[in-house]
Design a protein around this motif. Sequence first.
Motif, mmCIF file in Angstrom:
data_model
loop_
_atom_site.group_PDB
_atom_site.id
_atom_site.type_symbol
_atom_site.label_atom_id
_atom_site.label_comp_id
_atom_site.label_asym_id
_atom_site.label_seq_id
_atom_site.Cartn_x
_atom_site.Cartn_y
_atom_site.Cartn_z
ATOM 1 N N UNK A 1 0.807 -1.216 0.000
ATOM 2 C CA UNK A 1 0.000 0.000 0.000
ATOM 3 C C UNK A 1 0.843 1.270 0.000
ATOM 4 N N UNK A 2 0.557 2.183 -0.944
ATOM 5 C CA UNK A 2 1.118 3.526 -0.849
ATOM 6 C C UNK A 2 0.416 4.286 0.274
ATOM 7 N N UNK A 3 0.977 5.438 0.656
ATOM 8 C CA UNK A 3 0.325 6.228 1.712
ATOM 9 C C UNK A 3 -0.960 6.857 1.202
ATOM 10 N N UNK A 4 -0.959 7.261 -0.082
ATOM 11 C CA UNK A 4 -2.112 7.953 -0.655
ATOM 12 C C UNK A 4 -3.193 6.959 -1.071
ATOM 13 N N UNK B 1 -6.622 -8.601 -17.511
ATOM 14 C CA UNK B 1 -6.500 -9.709 -16.550
ATOM 15 C C UNK B 1 -6.020 -10.986 -17.263
ATOM 16 N N UNK B 2 -4.889 -10.917 -17.933
ATOM 17 C CA UNK B 2 -4.303 -12.108 -18.580
ATOM 18 C C UNK B 2 -2.809 -12.126 -18.288
ATOM 19 N N UNK B 3 -2.207 -13.326 -18.343
ATOM 20 C CA UNK B 3 -0.763 -13.453 -18.148
ATOM 21 C C UNK B 3 -0.325 -12.757 -16.871
ATOM 22 N N UNK B 4 0.744 -11.972 -16.957
ATOM 23 C CA UNK B 4 1.241 -11.264 -15.775
ATOM 24 C C UNK B 4 0.263 -10.200 -15.285
ATOM 25 N N UNK B 5 -0.727 -9.841 -16.118
ATOM 26 C CA UNK B 5 -1.746 -8.879 -15.703
ATOM 27 C C UNK B 5 -2.505 -9.353 -14.472
ATOM 28 N N UNK B 6 -2.624 -10.668 -14.289
ATOM 29 C CA UNK B 6 -3.322 -11.198 -13.111
ATOM 30 C C UNK B 6 -2.567 -10.811 -11.838
ATOM 31 N N UNK B 7 -1.241 -10.992 -11.851
ATOM 32 C CA UNK B 7 -0.438 -10.625 -10.670
ATOM 33 C C UNK B 7 -0.426 -9.111 -10.471
ATOM 34 N N UNK B 8 -0.325 -8.360 -11.577
ATOM 35 C CA UNK B 8 -0.316 -6.892 -11.470
ATOM 36 C C UNK B 8 -1.624 -6.414 -10.842
ATOM 37 N N UNK B 9 -2.754 -6.915 -11.341
ATOM 38 C CA UNK B 9 -4.053 -6.485 -10.800
ATOM 39 C C UNK B 9 -4.246 -6.924 -9.352
ATOM 40 N N UNK B 10 -3.723 -8.101 -9.004
ATOM 41 C CA UNK B 10 -3.793 -8.558 -7.603
ATOM 42 C C UNK B 10 -3.083 -7.554 -6.701
ATOM 43 N N UNK B 11 -1.863 -7.131 -7.094
ATOM 44 C CA UNK B 11 -1.121 -6.182 -6.262
ATOM 45 C C UNK B 11 -1.833 -4.833 -6.223
ATOM 46 N N UNK B 12 -2.379 -4.400 -7.371
ATOM 47 C CA UNK B 12 -3.068 -3.100 -7.403
ATOM 48 C C UNK B 12 -4.326 -3.120 -6.539
ATOM 49 N N UNK B 13 -5.082 -4.223 -6.600
ATOM 50 C CA UNK B 13 -6.300 -4.302 -5.771
ATOM 51 C C UNK B 13 -5.951 -4.212 -4.298
ATOM 52 N N UNK B 14 -4.856 -4.866 -3.915
ATOM 53 C CA UNK B 14 -4.509 -4.819 -2.489
ATOM 54 C C UNK B 14 -3.893 -3.479 -2.098
ATOM 55 N N UNK B 15 -3.257 -2.818 -3.065
ATOM 56 C CA UNK B 15 -2.750 -1.464 -2.786
ATOM 57 C C UNK B 15 -3.923 -0.504 -2.589
ATOM 58 N N UNK B 16 -5.051 -0.816 -3.244
ATOM 59 C CA UNK B 16 -6.233 0.061 -3.180
ATOM 60 C C UNK B 16 -7.184 -0.303 -2.048
ATOM 61 N N UNK B 17 -6.974 -1.466 -1.427
ATOM 62 C CA UNK B 17 -7.939 -1.966 -0.434
ATOM 63 C C UNK B 17 -7.984 -1.056 0.794
ATOM 64 N N UNK B 18 -9.157 -0.994 1.449
ATOM 65 C CA UNK B 18 -9.248 -0.189 2.667
ATOM 66 C C UNK B 18 -8.197 -0.632 3.686
ATOM 67 N N UNK B 19 -7.566 0.339 4.321
ATOM 68 C CA UNK B 19 -6.510 0.039 5.290
ATOM 69 C C UNK B 19 -7.148 -0.423 6.598
ATOM 70 N N UNK B 20 -6.527 -1.420 7.197
ATOM 71 C CA UNK B 20 -7.054 -1.940 8.452
ATOM 72 C C UNK B 20 -6.594 -1.077 9.623
ATOM 73 N N UNK B 21 -5.501 -0.322 9.396
ATOM 74 C CA UNK B 21 -4.993 0.497 10.499
ATOM 75 C C UNK B 21 -5.241 1.969 10.210
#
Length: 321
Positions: free
Chosen positions: A235-238, A301-321
Amino acid sequence: MHVAPIATEELHPDARGVARACALLRDGALVALPTETVYGLAGDARNTAAVAAIFAAKGRPAHNPLIVHLPSLEAVEELADLSDEARACARAFWPGPLTLVAPLRTGHGLAEAVTAGLPTVALRVPAHPLAQAVLAEFGGPLAAPSANPSGRISPTEARHVLEGLGGRIAAVLDGGPCPVGVESTILGFENRRAVLLRAGGVSEEALARVLGAAPAARVTDDRVTAPGQLASHYAPRAALRLGAHEPAPGEVWIGFGPGCAGAELTLSEAGDLEEAAARLFAVLHAADAMGRPIAVAPVPEVGLGVAINDRLRRAAAPRLT
Ligand code: AMP
Ligand code: MG
């Protein structure tokens, strides 16, 4: 607990740097190493204190097991029992960005915290020549999660490591930017059925060619340890917004592909997924440094796009802290 800062040595990618890294690792100290995926925070996987120091330096929860890095398939088979399917994947993709989860053998000698007390262990043979050089000279298993504070953007350059962990680890071996740029694909096996535990540098399509079928399920690694949650990670700060065809006022827009001419930053102007994966974390670090909200163009969402989107979704996910 307050830990007094130490001077983090910056080691050059030569024989002296590798020798120094190994001397520190033998002392139980932590050294960040380049791998083809991201920089790993390496420690002797047999040394309880070194493994505890990895969790402490990263602020990583103790229930999140580490990946053990070894120089060869032969060395892996001394620690764990590989099924025929796992061995076929190892032969096809090692050295490389694939992690296999397999049952531990008795007498494995790993510190218990490496596996978070599980009867299985995650194993990888990295391809990066510097990681290989350190593993060969060190001569033992290295536990090495990504060399960043837990939950933050992964490091793909030595300066990212220093920004996140400088003063908390003994050294970083500077091997330049990591060529793959996203973490390894993690594959487990349940009743001989391959299960994708994390999308990563080896695509599902490539795995399917070896296994005869795509891995049976797609579960993110964080759901394994935190069921039902799309955990915030990388996650980025922003704030980060996905699927953005254009930026909102004030946003830093990260483009992908030829349709994003006005983007301030780009994953790949040509729309190349390998280039986008290699640049992903460096672009996120750069966007984060701008201190504005971030918007990212759609990535297929193909090839390495699956891993890229996985990381982006988690970077965008609501922060627990
Ligand atoms: P990393 O954070 O890149 O070091 O990757 C470690 C991840 O590997 C963990 O978050 C787990 O999801 C996964 N992992 C490690 N060991 C195991 C294991 N024994 N069983 C299942 N998953 C594991
Ligand atoms: Mg990580």
